[in-house]
Design an enzyme around this catalytic site. Structure first.
Site, PDB file in Angstrom:
ATOM      1  N   LYS A   1      51.117  -7.697 -12.659  1.00 52.00           N
ATOM      2  CA  LYS A   1      51.939  -8.730 -12.024  1.00 52.00           C
ATOM      3  C   LYS A   1      53.069  -9.027 -12.994  1.00 52.00           C
ATOM      4  O   LYS A   1      52.838  -9.523 -14.102  1.00 52.00           O
ATOM      5  CB  LYS A   1      51.141 -10.000 -11.747  1.00 52.00           C
TER       6      LYS A   1
ATOM      7  N   TYR B   1      49.280  -9.166 -16.737  1.00 48.88           N
ATOM      8  CA  TYR B   1      50.090 -10.291 -16.261  1.00 48.88           C
ATOM      9  C   TYR B   1      51.145 -10.616 -17.302  1.00 48.88           C
ATOM     10  O   TYR B   1      50.830 -11.084 -18.403  1.00 48.88           O
ATOM     11  CB  TYR B   1      49.174 -11.498 -16.001  1.00 48.88           C
TER      12      TYR B   1
END
Length: 333
Positions: free
Chosen positions: A202, A174
């Site tokens: 992500k 992330y």
């Protein structure tokens, strides 16, 4: 507020690179070469806002009410304990309870991604194991950033490798530089993509060239790229991203799933029209007004938003009016 000209030009360049079908025709996204994925991350994942009562306690009744509505939307899964979930403001006990509550309400065919990133590797491993025991399918691990000057590619590769080695569930990287001040270096991503228990990233930075290069360089790996914002979802799909973790899906989930569908079917003109209408509302609930804006907008669409935990402050009347205007002028209210 004016739409970013940089973002507009990026979308235009990406769209221009596509071979447009004739009027009324569609061309599906092609599947990139490479091995099959052990975990299918294709689709939309809303990063859930954590509902609080007016006493600033986690409101599990309201959470269940929101989850019942989200169950009717064709999301691929849900994300809990991300930045939109006010993760830093929750106690360790609350974090586990949120995962348990969502897992109990979530259909088994939908994935549950849970934020487990901490500043130390040891703490991240401990929390990741706890999230798995509470019912999470995937650990979403944000970059440690307090000592960001020391977070070199070498340090981050070591950190994520140790976490992935110890995690009983797959790990998604992330990168959210707006919150951490640290962009997970591309060279680190490409090394980590080779780890058998790291299945994706992500990326919320919004650098479309970087995302396209990630997709291109990891085609032979069991690794998928997720767009971290609804503002550049279509552009990300055009370059091969698998799905999106989009704050706006808390509010306009059906519309985001429709955009996902149009892109996969290759209906680019319709997708572009819809994408245009989503950019300003998305910026309003992320960059401009943040989580207080997201929660206020949720209330207009029948969800429980409620207050944020302090020190996050509620919007002023003028900000509420500006937020409403952004949604109404784009045809959502």
């Amino acid at each position: 507020m004016a739409l970013s000209t940089c973002l507009t030009s990026t979308l235009r360049r990406t769209l221009a690179a596509l071979h447009w079908a004739g009027s009324g025709q569609c061309r599906r996204l092609s599947t990139p070469p490479g091995p099959g994925h052990t975990l299918d991350l294709r689709g939309i994942f809303p990063p859930l806002a954590t509902p609080f009562s007016h006493m600033q306690e986690v409101d599990y009744v309201q959470m269940e009410g929101n989850l019942q509505r989200y169950a009717r939307i064709p999301f691929r899964g849900l994300v809990v304990l991300g930045s939109n979930g006010e993760y830093p403001y929750l106690t360790p006990h609350e974090r586990l309870d949120v995962v348990r509550c969502v897992r109990q309400a979530l259909p088994r065919d939908r994935l549950l991604l849970a934020g487990s990133g901490c500043e130390s590797t040891q703490a991240t491993i401990k929390v990741t194991v706890s999230m798995a025991e509470a019912g999470a399918d995937v650990a979403l691990v944000v970059t440690p950033c307090y000592y960001r000057g020391a977070m070199t590619s070498t340090a981050l590769v070591q950190h994520y490798t140790e976490v992935a080695d110890a995690s009983p569930i797959p790990v998604v990287l992330y990168s959210v530089p707006a919150n951490t001040g640290l962009d997970l270096p591309l060279e680190a991503v490409l090394i980590l993509a080779q780890h058998p228990n790291i299945v994706g990233i992500k990326d919320s930075g919004g650098d479309i060239s970087r995302m396209g290069l990630m997709v291109h360089k990891t085609q032979q790996e069991d690794f998928q790229v997720l767009a971290g914002s609804a503002s550049f979802l279509m552009a990300s799909y055009a370059l091969g991203a698998s799905g999106g973790v989009c704050a706006l899906a808390n509010v306009l989930g059906d519309a985001l799933c429709q955009l996902d569908h149009l892109c996969r079917e290759g209906c680019w003109q319709e997708a572009r029209d819809l994408q245009h209408r989503l950019i300003e509302p998305n910026m309003a609930v992320t960059r401009w007004f943040g989580i207080p804006g997201l929660k206020k907008a949720m209330e207009w669409f029948g969800y429980y938003g409620g207050p944020c935990r302090t020190p996050l402050a509620k919007l002023s009347p003028a900000q509420v009016e500006e937020l409403r205007s952004t949604f109404s002028t784009n045809g959502w209210l």
